[in-house]
Design a protein around this motif. Sequence first.
Motif, PDB file in Angstrom:
ATOM      1  N   CYS A 292       0.862  -1.189   0.000  1.00 43.88           N
ATOM      2  CA  CYS A 292       0.000   0.000   0.000  1.00 43.88           C
ATOM      3  C   CYS A 292       0.891   1.230   0.000  1.00 43.88           C
ATOM      4  N   LYS A 293       0.729   2.062  -1.025  1.00 44.81           N
ATOM      5  CA  LYS A 293       1.505   3.287  -1.166  1.00 44.81           C
ATOM      6  C   LYS A 293       0.568   4.493  -1.161  1.00 44.81           C
ATOM      7  N   VAL A 294       1.088   5.606  -0.642  1.00 46.03           N
ATOM      8  CA  VAL A 294       0.293   6.824  -0.538  1.00 46.03           C
ATOM      9  C   VAL A 294       1.098   8.003  -1.079  1.00 46.03           C
ATOM     10  N   ILE A 295       0.449   8.834  -1.857  1.00 42.58           N
ATOM     11  CA  ILE A 295       1.020  10.125  -2.262  1.00 42.58           C
ATOM     12  C   ILE A 295       0.224  11.207  -1.550  1.00 42.58           C
ATOM     13  N   SER A 296       0.920  12.047  -0.779  1.00 44.58           N
ATOM     14  CA  SER A 296       0.247  13.081  -0.005  1.00 44.58           C
ATOM     15  C   SER A 296       1.158  14.303   0.115  1.00 44.58           C
ATOM     16  N   ARG A 297       0.715  15.271   0.856  1.00 42.24           N
ATOM     17  CA  ARG A 297       1.527  16.455   1.120  1.00 42.24           C
ATOM     18  C   ARG A 297       2.799  16.047   1.866  1.00 42.24           C
ATOM     19  N   SER A 298       3.897  16.734   1.566  1.00 40.75           N
ATOM     20  CA  SER A 298       5.196  16.340   2.123  1.00 40.75           C
ATOM     21  C   SER A 298       5.203  16.349   3.645  1.00 40.75           C
ATOM     22  N   GLU A 299       4.476  17.276   4.266  1.00 38.06           N
ATOM     23  CA  GLU A 299       4.472  17.347   5.724  1.00 38.06           C
ATOM     24  C   GLU A 299       3.689  16.206   6.376  1.00 38.06           C
ATOM     25  N   HIS A 300       2.972  15.427   5.555  1.00 40.76           N
ATOM     26  CA  HIS A 300       2.174  14.333   6.096  1.00 40.76           C
ATOM     27  C   HIS A 300       2.878  12.983   6.037  1.00 40.76           C
ATOM     28  N   LEU A 301       3.932  12.883   5.270  1.00 43.83           N
ATOM     29  CA  LEU A 301       4.507  11.582   4.953  1.00 43.83           C
ATOM     30  C   LEU A 301       4.992  10.824   6.184  1.00 43.83           C
ATOM     31  N   ALA A 302       5.753  11.502   7.035  1.00 42.66           N
ATOM     32  CA  ALA A 302       6.270  10.837   8.231  1.00 42.66           C
ATOM     33  C   ALA A 302       5.147  10.424   9.170  1.00 42.66           C
ATOM     34  N   ILE A 303       4.098  11.237   9.233  1.00 44.48           N
ATOM     35  CA  ILE A 303       2.965  10.927  10.113  1.00 44.48           C
ATOM     36  C   ILE A 303       2.244   9.673   9.624  1.00 44.48           C
ATOM     37  N   ILE A 304       2.044   9.584   8.305  1.00 48.00           N
ATOM     38  CA  ILE A 304       1.335   8.431   7.741  1.00 48.00           C
ATOM     39  C   ILE A 304       2.071   7.131   8.030  1.00 48.00           C
ATOM     40  N   THR A 305       3.366   7.114   7.746  1.00 45.48           N
ATOM     41  CA  THR A 305       4.155   5.904   7.982  1.00 45.48           C
ATOM     42  C   THR A 305       4.322   5.636   9.470  1.00 45.48           C
ATOM     43  N   GLY A 306       4.420   6.711  10.245  1.00 49.23           N
ATOM     44  CA  GLY A 306       4.542   6.532  11.684  1.00 49.23           C
ATOM     45  C   GLY A 306       3.316   5.889  12.301  1.00 49.23           C
ATOM     46  N   GLN A 307       2.147   6.233  11.767  1.00 50.65           N
ATOM     47  CA  GLN A 307       0.911   5.649  12.291  1.00 50.65           C
ATOM     48  C   GLN A 307       0.768   4.196  11.868  1.00 50.65           C
ATOM     49  N   GLN A 308       1.146   3.875  10.633  1.00 49.78           N
ATOM     50  CA  GLN A 308       0.996   2.521  10.098  1.00 49.78           C
ATOM     51  C   GLN A 308       2.256   2.188   9.310  1.00 49.78           C
ATOM     52  N   PRO A 309       3.243   1.547   9.943  1.00 42.90           N
ATOM     53  CA  PRO A 309       4.538   1.328   9.294  1.00 42.90           C
ATOM     54  C   PRO A 309       4.463   0.562   7.976  1.00 42.90           C
ATOM     55  N   GLU A 310       3.415  -0.231   7.783  1.00 41.17           N
ATOM     56  CA  GLU A 310       3.296  -1.011   6.544  1.00 41.17           C
ATOM     57  C   GLU A 310       2.984  -0.147   5.327  1.00 41.17           C
ATOM     58  N   ILE A 311       2.575   1.095   5.558  1.00 39.78           N
ATOM     59  CA  ILE A 311       2.206   1.990   4.458  1.00 39.78           C
ATOM     60  C   ILE A 311       3.426   2.803   4.026  1.00 39.78           C
ATOM     61  N   MET A 312       3.708   2.821   2.722  1.00 43.58           N
ATOM     62  CA  MET A 312       4.812   3.603   2.166  1.00 43.58           C
ATOM     63  C   MET A 312       4.261   4.927   1.655  1.00 43.58           C
ATOM     64  N   SER A 313       4.848   6.040   2.077  1.00 40.68           N
ATOM     65  CA  SER A 313       4.328   7.358   1.708  1.00 40.68           C
ATOM     66  C   SER A 313       5.329   8.126   0.858  1.00 40.68           C
ATOM     67  N   TYR A 314       4.796   8.873  -0.128  1.00 39.86           N
ATOM     68  CA  TYR A 314       5.633   9.529  -1.126  1.00 39.86           C
ATOM     69  C   TYR A 314       5.168  10.964  -1.377  1.00 39.86           C
ATOM     70  N   HIS A 315       6.139  11.782  -1.815  1.00 37.50           N
ATOM     71  CA  HIS A 315       5.888  13.153  -2.251  1.00 37.50           C
ATOM     72  C   HIS A 315       5.219  13.109  -3.627  1.00 37.50           C
ATOM     73  N   ASP A 316       4.473  14.138  -3.959  1.00 35.27           N
ATOM     74  CA  ASP A 316       3.752  14.156  -5.232  1.00 35.27           C
ATOM     75  C   ASP A 316       4.678  14.206  -6.447  1.00 35.27           C
ATOM     76  N   ALA A 317       5.950  14.531  -6.244  1.00 34.63           N
ATOM     77  CA  ALA A 317       6.898  14.527  -7.354  1.00 34.63           C
ATOM     78  C   ALA A 317       7.059  13.123  -7.935  1.00 34.63           C
ATOM     79  N   ASN A 318       6.706  12.118  -7.172  1.00 29.67           N
ATOM     80  CA  ASN A 318       6.838  10.725  -7.617  1.00 29.67           C
ATOM     81  C   ASN A 318       5.560  10.179  -8.248  1.00 29.67           C
TER      82      ASN A 318
END
Length: 519
Positions: A292-318
């Motif tokens: 499961c991968k997520v593209i979100s605002r850059s300030e949210h990425l660490a929070i998303i993965t921190g809440q659910q380590p199985e989720i990979m979060s990315y900047h919209d540049a990707n």
Amino acid sequence: MLSQPISPTTTQDSIRLYSAEQSKQLDQTAIHQHAIPSLLLMKRAAWFSWQVIQQQTPNIDKIIILCGTGNNGGDGFMIAQYAKLAGLETTVYLYGAEDKIANDAKQTYREWQAIHGLTLPLETLDANEADQHTLIVDALFGTGLTRKLKPSLVKILKKLAHTDAAVCAVDIPSGLQTDSGLILGYALPADFTCTFITHKFGFYCQQGPDVCGEIFFSDLNLSSKAPEVFGEVPQLAHSHSLKHWSQQLGKRTSASHKGIQGSALLLGGNHSMLGAIQLAAGAAIKSGCGLCKVISRSEHLAIITGQQPEIMSYHDANSEALIQQASAVGIGPGLGTDEWAQNLFRHSLHKPQQTPLVIDADALNLLLEHSSWQKQDNIVYTPHLGEAARLLECTVEEIQQDRVVAIKSLQQKYGGIFILKGNGTLIFDGENLELCRAGNPGMAIGGMGDVLTGTITALLAQGLTPFSAACLGVNLHAGAADRIAQQKGQVGLLPSELGLVYSKLLADSITTAKSRSSF
């Protein structure tokens, strides 16, 4: 008494749903083309109702039957005969003039009179007659009712609703519109409804569940005596259970690994809307996808993965590269409509042709701004009523008046698979119309739609067809809400809790190989 219990429709894995007109056609086909006497069908309906009444209300000693002058009233006159012959204190109250009683109802009325049955005008009914040992049988109007009940009748029914008596509706609660599930002014809420030949569409959507109570169905022996009848009139929709749809996932083998289970990509979570994409991603990872991968605002990425380590979060540049790699894409939860959101939406439109896409929330609003949008069969749209009204440029009230017409109009205009959310959520792919019977009012809380988007995206990533993924996702989502509500009530039901019970709900149908896991 009964030789064996009669089960409510909630236990049925699959049912076919019909409109009022289709129900009438089936009835007439049985009578005129297969020579089944209409009076026989009426007596079968009354006998089935009497069996259910005995099962559901074994301790009553008095029965009050409200009869109209049509065939529904004819069922009531026949039930009255069974009740009186069984020794119950039985009174029939007639709504309408005696000389208006028509067709077969006239015959059952005469039979009721012949056993010295008591018939009184409905307006003389005193609600104080009904207590906890009384059953009220609503046999006033059938499936053809299209007008609002008169105020004088509504006044009587409301008084009866405030008594301690149980209520049985015959074929349909009087005042419920068969095709829409809307109430025509008022309907006396039933504890249980005995319905015949067809399952009525309106029982399972909008206000129908509020007034039907438990539903008991009999096809009046048509499936055994004249089974071809049901092939001669097409149904309006199907309704399959979670068990049916969960079997589409199939069995995981010992060689299963994350690559086989697919990669779900979710786009959203704009400023101040981090929670929406978190809910969607949390549901996706619990719905069985391998990645499961997520593209979100850059300030949210660490929070998303921190809440659910199985989720990979990315900047919209990707985003462009990740969209090309994904097994399925979902866009909309917390997306917003600013330039950042519009860029992500444009990128999602350039997905590979074979990659399924789920469009929800603000992505549906952005869709309206893209006149160059092309229909694709593997796109799943998930509008709620307000979004559906915007997509069709009409009002929410117009959508609710005929949800079937609305979802068919949406699919014709935009293509793909549409999910029209609400009580009795509908799923339509251009040919097949499915209604979900699960769900409860506790789901009326922000975030439920985000969970559904994540769930369907994950199911698509695992290789389900768009229609199967939509149907399984809706039923799994609603079934989880029902499981939680049964355990702790509807109030305070949280979207974040649904994924926690997904695996338990799927356990009966998805068997994981009992050997060493693959990583």
